[in-house]
Enzyme design. Structure first.
Site, PDB file in Angstrom:
ATOM      1  N   GLY A  10      49.130  50.292  31.736  1.00 46.45           N
ATOM      2  CA  GLY A  10      49.056  50.620  33.164  1.00 46.45           C
ATOM      3  C   GLY A  10      50.435  50.400  33.757  1.00 46.45           C
ATOM      4  O   GLY A  10      50.982  49.289  33.701  1.00 46.45           O
ATOM      5  N   GLN A  13      51.352  49.958  40.346  1.00 42.63           N
ATOM      6  CA  GLN A  13      51.973  48.956  41.220  1.00 42.63           C
ATOM      7  C   GLN A  13      52.120  47.606  40.524  1.00 42.63           C
ATOM      8  O   GLN A  13      53.198  47.015  40.527  1.00 42.63           O
ATOM      9  CB  GLN A  13      51.115  48.781  42.481  1.00 42.63           C
ATOM     10  CG  GLN A  13      51.028  50.014  43.353  1.00 42.63           C
ATOM     11  CD  GLN A  13      52.251  50.150  44.230  1.00 42.63           C
ATOM     12  OE1 GLN A  13      53.355  50.390  43.745  1.00 42.63           O
ATOM     13  NE2 GLN A  13      52.063  50.010  45.521  1.00 42.63           N
ATOM     14  N   ILE A  14      51.011  47.118  39.950  1.00 44.10           N
ATOM     15  CA  ILE A  14      51.088  45.802  39.293  1.00 44.10           C
ATOM     16  C   ILE A  14      51.951  45.904  38.040  1.00 44.10           C
ATOM     17  O   ILE A  14      52.787  45.036  37.766  1.00 44.10           O
ATOM     18  CB  ILE A  14      49.689  45.251  38.939  1.00 44.10           C
ATOM     19  CG1 ILE A  14      48.808  45.150  40.190  1.00 44.10           C
ATOM     20  CG2 ILE A  14      49.807  43.878  38.268  1.00 44.10           C
ATOM     21  CD1 ILE A  14      47.388  44.694  39.926  1.00 44.10           C
ATOM     22  N   ARG A  89      35.437  45.191  44.985  1.00 41.30           N
ATOM     23  CA  ARG A  89      35.959  45.355  43.613  1.00 41.30           C
ATOM     24  C   ARG A  89      34.897  46.022  42.747  1.00 41.30           C
ATOM     25  O   ARG A  89      35.203  46.832  41.874  1.00 41.30           O
ATOM     26  CB  ARG A  89      36.327  43.987  43.027  1.00 41.30           C
ATOM     27  CG  ARG A  89      37.507  43.335  43.730  1.00 41.30           C
ATOM     28  CD  ARG A  89      37.885  42.013  43.062  1.00 41.30           C
ATOM     29  NE  ARG A  89      38.992  41.366  43.750  1.00 41.30           N
ATOM     30  CZ  ARG A  89      38.835  40.468  44.716  1.00 41.30           C
ATOM     31  NH1 ARG A  89      37.632  40.102  45.107  1.00 41.30           N
ATOM     32  NH2 ARG A  89      39.895  39.922  45.292  1.00 41.30           N
ATOM     33  N   SER A 120      42.625  44.383  35.540  1.00 38.42           N
ATOM     34  CA  SER A 120      41.857  45.482  36.157  1.00 38.42           C
ATOM     35  C   SER A 120      40.532  44.973  36.732  1.00 38.42           C
ATOM     36  O   SER A 120      39.868  44.126  36.134  1.00 38.42           O
ATOM     37  CB  SER A 120      41.557  46.560  35.115  1.00 38.42           C
ATOM     38  OG  SER A 120      42.717  46.923  34.419  1.00 38.42           O
ATOM     39  N   ARG A 152      46.289  31.549  46.477  1.00 34.28           N
ATOM     40  CA  ARG A 152      46.018  31.932  47.870  1.00 34.28           C
ATOM     41  C   ARG A 152      45.444  30.754  48.647  1.00 34.28           C
ATOM     42  O   ARG A 152      45.877  30.470  49.772  1.00 34.28           O
ATOM     43  CB  ARG A 152      45.019  33.104  47.881  1.00 34.28           C
ATOM     44  CG  ARG A 152      45.662  34.420  47.489  1.00 34.28           C
ATOM     45  CD  ARG A 152      44.631  35.508  47.260  1.00 34.28           C
ATOM     46  NE  ARG A 152      45.263  36.829  47.190  1.00 34.28           N
ATOM     47  CZ  ARG A 152      44.728  37.882  46.597  1.00 34.28           C
ATOM     48  NH1 ARG A 152      43.559  37.803  45.994  1.00 34.28           N
ATOM     49  NH2 ARG A 152      45.358  39.047  46.600  1.00 34.28           N
ATOM     50  N   HIS A 176      35.414  36.604  40.198  1.00 32.70           N
ATOM     51  CA  HIS A 176      36.487  37.077  41.084  1.00 32.70           C
ATOM     52  C   HIS A 176      35.874  37.986  42.145  1.00 32.70           C
ATOM     53  O   HIS A 176      36.216  39.137  42.276  1.00 32.70           O
ATOM     54  CB  HIS A 176      37.512  37.842  40.246  1.00 32.70           C
ATOM     55  CG  HIS A 176      38.757  38.216  40.996  1.00 32.70           C
ATOM     56  ND1 HIS A 176      39.444  37.355  41.812  1.00 32.70           N
ATOM     57  CD2 HIS A 176      39.455  39.382  41.022  1.00 32.70           C
ATOM     58  CE1 HIS A 176      40.507  37.982  42.317  1.00 32.70           C
ATOM     59  NE2 HIS A 176      40.524  39.215  41.863  1.00 32.70           N
TER      60      HIS A 176
HETATM   61  N1  APR Z   1      45.214  54.424  30.400  1.00 29.19           N
HETATM   62  C1  APR Z   1      46.340  53.857  30.872  1.00 29.19           C
HETATM   63  N2  APR Z   1      46.662  53.824  32.173  1.00 29.19           N
HETATM   64  C2  APR Z   1      45.824  54.402  33.020  1.00 29.19           C
HETATM   65  C3  APR Z   1      44.625  55.022  32.606  1.00 29.19           C
HETATM   66  C4  APR Z   1      44.337  55.016  31.222  1.00 29.19           C
HETATM   67  N3  APR Z   1      43.225  55.570  30.738  1.00 29.19           N
HETATM   68  N4  APR Z   1      43.993  55.492  33.705  1.00 29.19           N
HETATM   69  C5  APR Z   1      44.757  55.197  34.757  1.00 29.19           C
HETATM   70  N5  APR Z   1      45.863  54.535  34.351  1.00 29.19           N
HETATM   71  C6  APR Z   1      47.006  54.046  35.141  1.00 29.19           C
HETATM   72  C7  APR Z   1      47.339  54.949  36.316  1.00 29.19           C
HETATM   73  O1  APR Z   1      48.053  56.094  35.889  1.00 29.19           O
HETATM   74  C8  APR Z   1      48.178  54.017  37.186  1.00 29.19           C
HETATM   75  O2  APR Z   1      49.553  54.155  36.923  1.00 29.19           O
HETATM   76  O3  APR Z   1      46.711  52.797  35.731  1.00 29.19           O
HETATM   77  C9  APR Z   1      47.698  52.609  36.767  1.00 29.19           C
HETATM   78  C10 APR Z   1      47.060  51.834  37.892  1.00 29.19           C
HETATM   79  O4  APR Z   1      48.042  51.598  38.846  1.00 29.19           O
HETATM   80  P1  APR Z   1      47.755  51.554  40.407  1.00 29.19           P
HETATM   81  O5  APR Z   1      46.868  52.700  40.772  1.00 29.19           O
HETATM   82  O6  APR Z   1      49.067  51.420  41.097  1.00 29.19           O
HETATM   83  O7  APR Z   1      46.879  50.217  40.579  1.00 29.19           O
HETATM   84  P2  APR Z   1      47.386  48.684  40.638  1.00 29.19           P
HETATM   85  O8  APR Z   1      47.614  48.309  42.042  1.00 29.19           O
HETATM   86  O9  APR Z   1      48.470  48.478  39.645  1.00 29.19           O
HETATM   87  O10 APR Z   1      46.052  47.957  40.180  1.00 29.19           O
HETATM   88  C11 APR Z   1      45.541  48.138  38.870  1.00 29.19           C
HETATM   89  O11 APR Z   1      44.433  45.999  38.836  1.00 29.19           O
HETATM   90  O12 APR Z   1      44.047  44.380  40.488  1.00 29.19           O
HETATM   91  C12 APR Z   1      43.517  45.482  39.785  1.00 29.19           C
HETATM   92  O13 APR Z   1      41.985  46.413  41.372  1.00 29.19           O
HETATM   93  C13 APR Z   1      43.201  46.628  40.700  1.00 29.19           C
HETATM   94  O14 APR Z   1      41.883  47.828  39.084  1.00 29.19           O
HETATM   95  C14 APR Z   1      43.150  47.761  39.726  1.00 29.19           C
HETATM   96  C15 APR Z   1      44.230  47.404  38.698  1.00 29.19           C
END
Ligand code: APR
EC number: 1.1.1.37
Length: 317
Positions: A10, A13-14, A89, A120, A152, A176
């Site tokens: 992934g 953002q995170i 969530r 996630s 927090r 969570h």
């Molecule tokens: N395989 C790999 N990456 C994937 C897939 C997949 N099958 N499907 C989606 N992604 C990627 C997206 O392309 C995206 O870049 O996962 C990333 C998620 O990033 P963001 O949408 O920016 O989400 P983020 O804020 O990073 O949070 C990710 O963590 O805290 C939890 O609730 C939050 O479930 C969320 C996760």
């Protein structure tokens, strides 16, 4: 000795903050995987190019091919949708279960000896699914939630009492979700029970209790508070930092005691579920689950939180 290798599944953002923190702390070489072409490659190039300024020297690679995560020591999973305002969530479960199924298969095939930290959401369900699909031993699959929830809670207490955040020790247990259990009785400032300090400040037990209840409520809803402000996604700096603390403790065998979403087999009266509890994290992953006595009120809150986790996990079947 070979350098450690960290895989980030992934690159959103995170994922981006995770990569930057891994580099700044030189935790090891980092590979970021995402399904979106160019995204992980672009982010990793962006971070790598500032190595000469920040003074870190690690290899950073973005990829759309699971093969590149081969040999990873630690895998941190953030693949999946984040919340939007008004969502819980748990609303993410259908979409993120499909994503986690794919991700866990990739990890199982290409990083079979890794320690996996899931971020996630919904966390308690996603970490359960990840363990079931990888089939990895329980000490190698864990979730990040409690480090952040506790941080927090500690931050709110520090701000309320006008003391440094460094001197507050706080812990949350349980799932969570909105029923997480901030443990007031074990929360202290430099070892002094927090309620004593609140009572000193307000010179009124009832008022002190009311202020604490408000902080507990804010802690439970803290993720949602950020979502409501951002509008387009959820918290990302804080979950990244929290997972890095866990990864670092494993990679450097620090044996830190961190609230971790761990698979319980009888501890705290819970059997067969992933729930947040204090754990020793070291070179063997979850090396020990620290059990301690809860009073009747705390146990009741824990039971409620665990019931919510059971319902959530049950809804995946
Ligand atoms: N395989 C790999 N990456 C994937 C897939 C997949 N099958 N499907 C989606 N992604 C990627 C997206 O392309 C995206 O870049 O996962 C990333 C998620 O990033 P963001 O949408 O920016 O989400 P983020 O804020 O990073 O949070 C990710 O963590 O805290 C939890 O609730 C939050 O479930 C969320 C996760």
């Amino acid at each position: 000795m070979a350098r450690k290798k960290i895989a980030l599944i992934g690159g959103g953002q995170i994922g981006g903050v995770l990569a930057q923190l891994c580099a700044l702390r030189e935790l090891g070489d980092v590979v970021m995987f995402d399904i979106v072409e160019g995204l992980p490659q672009g982010k990793m190039l962006d971070i790598a190019e500032v190595g000469p300024v920040d003074g870190f020297d690690v290899n950073l690679k973005g990829t759309n091919d699971y093969k590149d995560i081969e040999g990873s020591d630690v895998v941190i999973v953030t693949a999946g949708l984040p919340r939007k305002p008004g969502m819980s969530r748990d609303d993410l479960i259908a979409t993120n279960s499909k994503i986690m199924t794919e991700v866990a298969k990739g990890i199982k095939q290409y990083a079979p000896n890794s320690f996996v930290i899931v971020i996630s959401n919904p966390l308690d369900a996603m970490v359960t699914l990840c363990q079931q699909i990888t089939g990895f031993p329980y000490n190698r699959v864990m979730g990040q939630a409690g480090v952040l929830d506790s941080s927090r809670f500690a931050a709110f207490i520090a701000w309320e009492l006008g003391v440094s955040v460094k001197d507050v020790t706080a812990m949350t247990l349980g799932g969570h979700g909105d029923d997480m259990v901030p443990l007031v009785r074990y929360t202290s400032v430099c070892g002094i029970p927090v309620m004593e300090l609140l009572e000193q400040k307000y010179k009124d037990k009832a008022k002190a209790k009311e202020v604490m209840e408000a902080m507990v409520k804010r802690t439970r809803g803290a993720g949602g508070e950020v979502v409501a402000l951002l509008k387009t996604g959820s918290a990302f700096y804080s979950p990244a930092s929290s997972a890095i603390a866990m990864a670092e403790s494993i990679l450097k065998d620090q044996k830190r005691v961190l609230p971790t979403c761990a698979y319980l087999q009888g501890e705290f009266g819970v059997n067969g579920y992933y729930v947040g509890v204090p754990c020793v994290l070291g070179e063997k992953g979850i090396e020990n689950i620290i059990e301690f006595k809860l009073d009747a009120e705390e146990q009741a809150m824990m039971d409620k939180s665990v019931a919510a986790v059971k319902e959530l996990v049950g809804s995946m079947k």
